[in-house]
Motif scaffolding. Sequence first.
Motif, mmCIF file in Angstrom:
data_model
loop_
_atom_site.group_PDB
_atom_site.id
_atom_site.type_symbol
_atom_site.label_atom_id
_atom_site.label_comp_id
_atom_site.label_asym_id
_atom_site.label_seq_id
_atom_site.Cartn_x
_atom_site.Cartn_y
_atom_site.Cartn_z
ATOM 1 N N GLU A 1 -3.642 -0.585 -14.660
ATOM 2 C CA GLU A 1 -4.252 -0.250 -13.374
ATOM 3 C C GLU A 1 -5.755 -0.047 -13.527
ATOM 4 O O GLU A 1 -6.530 -0.297 -12.591
ATOM 5 C CB GLU A 1 -3.599 1.009 -12.792
ATOM 6 N N THR B 1 2.281 -3.381 -3.601
ATOM 7 C CA THR B 1 2.634 -3.049 -4.970
ATOM 8 C C THR B 1 2.413 -4.283 -5.828
ATOM 9 O O THR B 1 2.619 -5.413 -5.378
ATOM 10 C CB THR B 1 4.091 -2.558 -5.060
ATOM 11 N N ILE C 1 6.295 5.020 0.320
ATOM 12 C CA ILE C 1 5.584 5.046 -0.966
ATOM 13 C C ILE C 1 4.231 4.339 -0.882
ATOM 14 O O ILE C 1 3.454 4.385 -1.825
ATOM 15 C CB ILE C 1 6.420 4.423 -2.108
ATOM 16 N N GLN C 2 3.944 3.677 0.231
ATOM 17 C CA GLN C 2 2.686 2.932 0.347
ATOM 18 C C GLN C 2 1.476 3.859 0.238
ATOM 19 O O GLN C 2 1.480 4.961 0.766
ATOM 20 C CB GLN C 2 2.628 2.192 1.686
ATOM 21 N N ASP C 3 0.458 3.362 -0.441
ATOM 22 C CA ASP C 3 -0.808 4.067 -0.481
ATOM 23 C C ASP C 3 -1.781 3.300 0.420
ATOM 24 O O ASP C 3 -2.064 2.130 0.162
ATOM 25 C CB ASP C 3 -1.327 4.111 -1.925
ATOM 26 N N PRO C 4 -2.287 3.941 1.488
ATOM 27 C CA PRO C 4 -3.138 3.206 2.429
ATOM 28 C C PRO C 4 -4.495 2.839 1.846
ATOM 29 O O PRO C 4 -5.248 2.102 2.468
ATOM 30 C CB PRO C 4 -3.280 4.178 3.603
ATOM 31 N N LYS D 1 -4.899 1.745 -1.555
ATOM 32 C CA LYS D 1 -4.905 0.814 -2.703
ATOM 33 C C LYS D 1 -3.501 0.323 -3.036
ATOM 34 O O LYS D 1 -2.502 0.836 -2.527
ATOM 35 C CB LYS D 1 -5.505 1.510 -3.920
ATOM 36 N N LEU E 1 -0.286 -0.125 -5.506
ATOM 37 C CA LEU E 1 0.366 0.580 -6.597
ATOM 38 C C LEU E 1 0.596 -0.407 -7.743
ATOM 39 O O LEU E 1 0.953 -1.559 -7.498
ATOM 40 C CB LEU E 1 1.721 1.125 -6.135
ATOM 41 N N ARG F 1 2.453 -7.411 -3.118
ATOM 42 C CA ARG F 1 3.406 -7.606 -2.015
ATOM 43 C C ARG F 1 3.644 -6.254 -1.364
ATOM 44 O O ARG F 1 3.424 -5.216 -2.005
ATOM 45 C CB ARG F 1 4.705 -8.229 -2.506
#
Lengths: 270, 270, 270, 235, 235, 235
Positions: free
Chosen positions: E101, E113, E58-61, E63, E65, E51
């Motif tokens: 992970e 995430t 905090i978003q990783d473009p 992948k 989290l 989601r």
Amino acid sequence: MEIPEVKRVSAIKKDYLARLAKEKKRPDGRSADEYRPIKIERNIIKKAEGSARVKIGNTMVLAGIKLEVGEPYPDSPEEGAMTTSAELPPLASPEFEPGPPTPDAIELARVVDRGIRESKYIPFDKLCIEPGEKVWIVFIDLHVLDYDGNLFDACSLAASAALQNTIIPNERYGLGENKPLPVGSPPVSCTFVKYENFIVVDPCLEEEQIAQARFTVALDKNGDIRAMQKGLRGSFTIDEIKNIIKRAQIHAKKIRKLLGEGNGKENQKS
Amino acid sequence: MEIPEVKRVSAIKKDYLARLAKEKKRPDGRSADEYRPIKIERNIIKKAEGSARVKIGNTMVLAGIKLEVGEPYPDSPEEGAMTTSAELPPLASPEFEPGPPTPDAIELARVVDRGIRESKYIPFDKLCIEPGEKVWIVFIDLHVLDYDGNLFDACSLAASAALQNTIIPNERYGLGENKPLPVGSPPVSCTFVKYENFIVVDPCLEEEQIAQARFTVALDKNGDIRAMQKGLRGSFTIDEIKNIIKRAQIHAKKIRKLLGEGNGKENQKS
Amino acid sequence: MEIPEVKRVSAIKKDYLARLAKEKKRPDGRSADEYRPIKIERNIIKKAEGSARVKIGNTMVLAGIKLEVGEPYPDSPEEGAMTTSAELPPLASPEFEPGPPTPDAIELARVVDRGIRESKYIPFDKLCIEPGEKVWIVFIDLHVLDYDGNLFDACSLAASAALQNTIIPNERYGLGENKPLPVGSPPVSCTFVKYENFIVVDPCLEEEQIAQARFTVALDKNGDIRAMQKGLRGSFTIDEIKNIIKRAQIHAKKIRKLLGEGNGKENQKS
Amino acid sequence: MLIKDGIRIDGRKPDELRPIKIEAGVLYRADGSCYLEWGGNKIMAAVYGPREALPRHIQDPTKALVNARYSMASFSVEERKRPGPDRRSTEISKVTSEALESVIFTELFPRTTIDICIEVLDAEAGTRCAGITAAAVALADAGIPMRDIPVACAAGKVDGVVVLDLTSEEDKEGEADLPVAIAPRTEEILLLQMDGHLTYKEFEEALELAIKGCKQVAKLQRQALLNKYKTFEVK
Amino acid sequence: MLIKDGIRIDGRKPDELRPIKIEAGVLYRADGSCYLEWGGNKIMAAVYGPREALPRHIQDPTKALVNARYSMASFSVEERKRPGPDRRSTEISKVTSEALESVIFTELFPRTTIDICIEVLDAEAGTRCAGITAAAVALADAGIPMRDIPVACAAGKVDGVVVLDLTSEEDKEGEADLPVAIAPRTEEILLLQMDGHLTYKEFEEALELAIKGCKQVAKLQRQALLNKYKTFEVK
Amino acid sequence: MLIKDGIRIDGRKPDELRPIKIEAGVLYRADGSCYLEWGGNKIMAAVYGPREALPRHIQDPTKALVNARYSMASFSVEERKRPGPDRRSTEISKVTSEALESVIFTELFPRTTIDICIEVLDAEAGTRCAGITAAAVALADAGIPMRDIPVACAAGKVDGVVVLDLTSEEDKEGEADLPVAIAPRTEEILLLQMDGHLTYKEFEEALELAIKGCKQVAKLQRQALLNKYKTFEVK
């Protein structure tokens, strides 16, 4: 990390105040050495052991004193102790936010605390119940209700006035009759700010918002210095500071009278 | 929730390091099995009961030991206790932020703690003052000053070295003369990371930033295993781990000499 | 400050539920006065002194009871004490977040607490070990596992059921043999919500999301009122509230039977 | 008795500083750094920035934020200190930030933050002055444009005598402590705090002494910065 | 004495697991879930996501989290635990996140995430392995694409004997504990921690035993997932 | 014995309120304010807003957020209260926010927040009703559009008698406490809490009495607001 208050003042207002300052005029028409009206009301909180509400102009603070039995510090087993807290609740200003004490509130409480402590206003040696075991802890809580500048002086005055009418609650702890907290002669705090090279006493909020530097000095009944604090990111010259202290000595004498001091009464108390 | 460190490395640098790795080369020219220079300084903090500063390359950490009298745990009434904390202050890296310990700091402290505890480096049974009532609590505080990779080994080594010169502060508590904290033989920690299928000892920061997996093993004077910790989101094969431990046994012997161990001295201490 | 749950419901779904409500229909086909199936399982956590898992429809909560020896409150030196906490962990709902208890969780715990306390379900005078020194503290921990509405009733029921099978762990504290915690007759909580002037018992999540007002009443075995709580930003008329209480008296009698109460058994317990 | 025949318990004269050692550029990661020993104090200071202020809503579009953080290591004092800021260190961080911001050309770096970390590793009276002094060197080492290099030193009163640079015992048993920070070129006062008891005359005397002390320390700061650049030349 | 005639105090042989029961898809709200009993442990695991990661910074473009949260109910242990994360659970959350992970195709879901909640309801040694095992089933139940279903099991040393899956008493009185998580198809090691005292040879033996244990547990995981789908078919 | 010959220990009849004094518009900075004394209670209430809700992600595009914060001064109770919210005040803040939001036309001010601060300066039973009553006056003083001015009052049971507006001693020794807030024009119930023991019949009686009390207090609220506007006229 706080955004400096100054950011919140519009450029127009800032210019206006700066122009006034160049003519040695203040936004509310006072002279550089004029306090706003000061009003002290005592004994207004029944649940507190002592209390006072102080108004300086529109600024209003409430000091409440509570006493509890606690353990003495190991290095002063026969002395009571004191702790001072300040609350800047969202009630008092649109800028205050709920949460743990900000650096501003902590500095305020600590400067008030130093004035009281260093002037030996509370005789801690008289607050021992059982050496090394039980002493009275004096809690000074400063509650700001309306913030229109100069909290340092308002809080200091409220704390001093509240301590003057404080009761030691012996009955609550089964220690005999209640009796008045003995106090010496109170410190009197005077605060100045500097903006556009204009140094004024008792700043109102508008002045604090554009002030470059702040100076607070706490004086005893002899006009001696018991505590000082320079604040904000500006600077003072040596002469400015000397001059501020001399001006403070005059103000302090007048304010001391509002506490029923300065007329020989203080000898009866100590 | 933390954004993985790897995000902060530019794609170009990552590619460069990957190309180097394929030729089994490291960014600072070391071989896969080469530590950076290690330097230990002891007894540098007067207020601490014991202290040591360790440098591994540009990484610098300071371990300080404090002893306090406290209550024993109910299930070991005749034994002292120990607690290990790590601080990653903003002083040491542009990525560190003020605030309570991050998961990284907590993992670091707990891995160092396990190495010391499981190797029985501190003989807790000798830290009892009054059974069930009073024991010595050993506080190990790890303060990172400059972060250029491999905090696990630097902190472990600093803690071991600091404990070697620690004093039991009997005088401060009126318990007689100060005397040295008895210690056994210290654990030695070796850390490896894996990136692009290249497994290297003592990673520098650049290597940690692109590492897929990390492995730390703490060995005793016999080369036996006392603690291990795999970290990061990559994986190891069984053979890789076996191989890492064997490599660590060789490194640990050398590092142990820096602690004045490995030459029969350790018998004199215990 | 929380964004009201209602914001998260799509306008379409809201319209649909409103249309149903006008025909006195509920989204899951129940009548206004129909509970979802209730299931109670007891004694499922070995480490707890007492426990129960309650399902109301898809909602599932777990109550665990722990007892510890502690000091009594100064004003009731011969009585045990009780504290109730609720956890709304992220496990139970996509809207729950980790962290300290939210206002929702605090209100939930306090309403459950009041029902138990005011119905004198736990006889605190029987939980004194040593007057003024040692009493039993009862910890009621409510752990929500699956949130599909009506946590008030589910948690209240789980707490009541868990207390019924709770052991006083005398052995752990060297105080003789373990024995059952004495309990009186439990409170039974009934919760209603109002939306579109439709007042329904045991709301499911969809109903809670559009509810304007909530009402919880805790009843004793005689149908007397022991605790009430109106919630949410809507209002009730006086008649609506009177009517709700009468409806609750009927539901409570049925639910009480699930606790093995309402058939004379409660006399054996006290 | 803390002063006997004009000599203080650690052998100093009233207007004498404790031994001071300053080293600039000691850390690898920091943009600027300084290690300072002052009597029994050991201080490490680091500067990061100017760098983008985050989260964005704290940015000031007209200038850089100056954010000093004074912190004591848990082992730096007699009784172990619990990690994390207490009320005292919060106040010191605030007055330190304000004193240092006075001299920085913050308007050159809008929307950024200049972070100053002061770690007290070993403490023995006067840590706030030592911290400001070290931070100022770290700022210069980081190349932050300043109109002067701030410097701090305390004066005080002990056994009725105005003295420079108090020890722990003098601070505890003495009558007053007056920490002062100045911009040495102009003698502007950037920080001034005081607790104790001073007549106005004693205050004037103490302030003069503190400023004299500041100026001595300022020479050591400049020497430390010079030493760093010399090192570069040699290489 | 914890081992007598080759039999452990709970009657198991050295290489024998405690009884394990796994159920997938037990929660209504969660995207995936698992209830697991392992000896005296009772664990509930739930998965939410992928989601949108919030707040956005905090978003990783590149992948998703992966954010596992291990938590013990206050009533799950002998002495009541105060609610909220402690240092131990923070470390376990971290190593669990990293282990899980490893197998997730996170690059398929940038800016999101995947939240994994592990609640220990009743605890009796080995909760971190039980938690990873349950979380892996919940991930599969949620349909999160993985290259394998992770599984965890501990080995250790008790009375000088290398044994599988320690009880509380064996963990407390024994000589070493070695929790291991693997990707069972490739035998890659996703998590490995150890405290105690093992010679290199003992370690090899213990690791082999732990992996053997993992593979047994992996069969129960697959059976639990199969059971869930069977249930669907029956309906 | 708390009631003797139909008279309560403070001399009141069962259906009599304690003395109440209300003053509107007492603060300079707040958009609206009220000072209220009710028996031994002293309450200051302030309202700020509607103003932009920040951070933005909490904004509701359809209406204003109503955010009341009930807080007790540390010196307002017998045993000094530690500053900061506890569980009791968190619950009261929540039910107070909900009760007041009932009457506010929040949809007129999307994306804003209306902040209501209630500070209990001196406490003697019934602070939540006194706080709501004061807050309602402050909202009116701030000019917040409302469909009615909420008002609150408690009833209870003491010595078997249903009474109005309990004192501390009655609250502690009595059998039940029933705080109620209403919109006085329509008699809608905005807040209702209860703990103690009431039969259904007693509840009906107590609710009726509480509403009667509310209506008396509502007159004092209106008078206070009127007084404020009169003051303006005189000037």
